[in-house]
Design a protein around this motif. Structure first.
Motif, short mmCIF file in Angstrom:
data_model
loop_
_atom_site.label_atom_id
_atom_site.label_comp_id
_atom_site.label_asym_id
_atom_site.label_seq_id
_atom_site.Cartn_x
_atom_site.Cartn_y
_atom_site.Cartn_z
N GLU A 1 -9.71 1.77 -3.66
CA GLU A 1 -9.46 3.18 -3.35
C GLU A 1 -7.98 3.51 -3.52
O GLU A 1 -7.62 4.54 -4.10
CB GLU A 1 -9.92 3.49 -1.93
CG GLU A 1 -11.41 3.75 -1.81
CD GLU A 1 -11.83 4.98 -2.61
OE1 GLU A 1 -11.37 6.10 -2.29
OE2 GLU A 1 -12.60 4.80 -3.58
N TRP A 2 -7.13 2.66 -3.00
CA TRP A 2 -5.68 2.85 -3.14
C TRP A 2 -5.27 2.92 -4.62
O TRP A 2 -4.41 3.72 -5.00
CB TRP A 2 -4.96 1.70 -2.43
CG TRP A 2 -3.52 1.52 -2.78
CD1 TRP A 2 -2.46 2.17 -2.25
CD2 TRP A 2 -2.99 0.59 -3.73
NE1 TRP A 2 -1.29 1.72 -2.81
CE2 TRP A 2 -1.58 0.75 -3.73
CE3 TRP A 2 -3.56 -0.37 -4.58
CZ2 TRP A 2 -0.75 -0.01 -4.55
CZ3 TRP A 2 -2.73 -1.12 -5.39
CH2 TRP A 2 -1.34 -0.94 -5.38
N SER A 3 -5.91 2.09 -5.45
CA SER A 3 -5.54 2.03 -6.87
C SER A 3 -5.78 3.35 -7.59
O SER A 3 -5.14 3.63 -8.61
CB SER A 3 -6.31 0.91 -7.57
OG SER A 3 -7.66 1.27 -7.80
N SER B 1 -5.04 6.30 -6.71
CA SER B 1 -3.93 7.25 -6.58
C SER B 1 -2.56 6.62 -6.80
O SER B 1 -1.58 7.33 -7.03
CB SER B 1 -3.95 7.91 -5.19
OG SER B 1 -3.79 6.93 -4.18
N SER B 2 -2.49 5.28 -6.75
CA SER B 2 -1.17 4.63 -6.72
C SER B 2 -0.91 3.70 -7.89
O SER B 2 0.13 3.03 -7.93
CB SER B 2 -1.03 3.84 -5.41
OG SER B 2 -1.17 4.69 -4.30
N LYS C 1 0.80 -1.23 0.00
CA LYS C 1 0.00 0.00 0.00
C LYS C 1 0.83 1.28 0.00
O LYS C 1 0.31 2.35 -0.35
CB LYS C 1 -0.98 -0.01 1.17
CG LYS C 1 -0.36 0.02 2.55
CD LYS C 1 -1.47 -0.02 3.60
CE LYS C 1 -0.91 0.04 5.01
NZ LYS C 1 -2.02 0.00 6.01
N GLU C 2 2.11 1.19 0.36
CA GLU C 2 2.97 2.37 0.28
C GLU C 2 3.72 2.44 -1.05
O GLU C 2 4.54 3.34 -1.26
CB GLU C 2 3.98 2.36 1.44
CG GLU C 2 3.35 2.34 2.82
CD GLU C 2 2.44 3.52 3.07
OE1 GLU C 2 2.74 4.62 2.56
OE2 GLU C 2 1.42 3.36 3.77
N CYS D 1 3.80 2.20 -5.47
CA CYS D 1 3.04 2.51 -6.69
C CYS D 1 3.29 1.41 -7.72
O CYS D 1 4.36 0.80 -7.74
CB CYS D 1 3.46 3.85 -7.27
SG CYS D 1 2.94 5.27 -6.26
N ARG E 1 1.47 9.08 -8.28
CA ARG E 1 0.44 9.76 -7.47
C ARG E 1 0.14 11.15 -8.00
O ARG E 1 -1.02 11.58 -8.06
CB ARG E 1 0.88 9.79 -6.01
CG ARG E 1 0.94 8.40 -5.37
CD ARG E 1 1.11 8.46 -3.86
NE ARG E 1 1.10 7.12 -3.30
CZ ARG E 1 2.19 6.40 -3.04
NH1 ARG E 1 3.39 6.91 -3.30
NH2 ARG E 1 2.09 5.19 -2.52
N GLU F 1 -10.81 -1.04 0.05
CA GLU F 1 -9.58 -0.35 0.41
C GLU F 1 -8.56 -0.44 -0.73
O GLU F 1 -7.88 0.55 -1.06
CB GLU F 1 -8.99 -0.95 1.69
CG GLU F 1 -7.77 -0.22 2.20
CD GLU F 1 -7.19 -0.81 3.47
OE1 GLU F 1 -6.28 -0.20 4.05
OE2 GLU F 1 -7.64 -1.90 3.89
N ILE F 2 -8.46 -1.61 -1.35
CA ILE F 2 -7.52 -1.79 -2.46
C ILE F 2 -7.95 -0.96 -3.67
O ILE F 2 -7.12 -0.32 -4.33
CB ILE F 2 -7.42 -3.29 -2.83
CG1 ILE F 2 -6.76 -4.06 -1.68
CG2 ILE F 2 -6.64 -3.48 -4.13
CD1 ILE F 2 -6.86 -5.57 -1.80
#
Length: 309
Positions: free
Chosen positions: A129-131, A133-134, A96-97, A99, A298, A126-127
């Protein structure tokens, strides 16, 4: 194309037997290039089959690709050994940290449940949502596409009277880079009990770029071109539908034989060329747009979202 895999990754031997080049990790480290970093969230029960199917397709790119597999931790995986998952799969906490240039979210056999009833739904949200921006680009497959359309755009599922099962002709509705080299009509495997609310799709910032002969949307893309939604299974192997049909029959499920699949009693693969071409085009597209420095993804995504407002 060299796919960069661990030396003992099980799918590696299968790919090499098909004359597909999977580069050893030790050799890849000596090549002075920046490989594409690809993450695959594998939600399918038989994970090894899905690994082979997807790696076979992404192997058509001339680019070097580092592939990581991601597992859901809030779900008990009954069909794949814990040893395999522990050795070759990452938890979301481990990525998650980071890209990635591309993410693939597979389908899952849970489409007859409401999304919120799926035990790992919060983790998947959660995954996803992370995708946003990353990751430079995301491909969602079958139930993964329905989940993405529901979470990102509020598009509901629609239950079919019977399972959509077989190989179906598709028509390109809007020319797009992903269709470079495609015929105007092409075939794609389908295996699902649900579709999407077409009226809701028309009200959202989503482009329908392919439909089947009944008018159902089968390939869609977000207005900012970040998220691609495949309602079908380009990645299926030649015998995947037959295995699924026989498995359903053994379980007492009255699944009809897959449509447009057999010719003179033999399986007829009519989607292989377009499947390879689709993933080749996608990886080329990612390569053109993704920044050289992964951490700049990002900022790229922020600018992309602003342009689509």
């Amino acid at each position: 194309m060299p796919i960069r895999l661990a030396a003992d990754f099980p799918a590696k031997a299968v790919l090499e037997s098909e004359d597909i080049f999977a580069i050893a990790d030790s050799r890849a480290k000596h090549q002075d290039i920046r490989p594409l970093k690809l993450l695959i969230l594998n939600l399918m029960p038989n994970k090894i089959d899905t690994e082979i199917h997807l790696l076979r397709l992404i192997s058509q790119s001339p680019l070097q690709i580092d592939v990581n597999f991601l597992k859901i931790t809030s779900h008990e995986h009954k069909h794949t050994s814990k040893t395999h998952l522990d050795e070759f799969y990452l938890d979301f906490s481990q990525v998650k940290e980071t890209c990635y240039d591309g993410l693939i979210i597979t389908g899952a056999p849970v489409e007859q449940l409401a999304f919120e009833e799926v035990d790992y739904w919060p983790e998947l949200v959660e995954i996803m949502e992370w995708s946003q921006s990353s990751v430079t680009s995301v491909v969602h497959i079958c139930w993964g596409a329905q989940a993405g359309l529901y979470h990102h755009f509020g598009v509901d599922k629609v239950a079919f009277k019977e399972k959509l099962f077989g190989i179906y002709k598709q028509a390109i509705k809007h020319q797009f880079r992903l269709f470079r080299g495609f015929d105007d009509r092409f075939w794609m495997p389908q295996s699902r009990y649900t579709g999407i609310d077409e009226e809701q799709v028309r009200q959202k910032k989503i482009r329908v770029i392919a439909k089947d002969e009944s008018g159902q949307s089968t390939i869609l893309i977000s207005e900012d071109e970040h998220d691609i939604f495949l309602m079908g299974h380009f990645e299926y192997g030649t015998d995947t539908l037959e295995k699924e049909y026989l498995r359903d029959r053994e379980r007492g499920i009255a699944t009809a034989k897959p449509q447009n699949y057999y010719e003179d009693g033999n399986i007829h693969n009519s989607w292989r060329a377009q499947a390879h071409l689709f993933y080749h085009n996608w990886l080329n597209d990612v390569y053109q747009f993704t920044p050289y420095r992964l951490e700049e993804i990002r900022q790229l995504q922020k600018e992309r979202k602003l342009r689509s407002i």
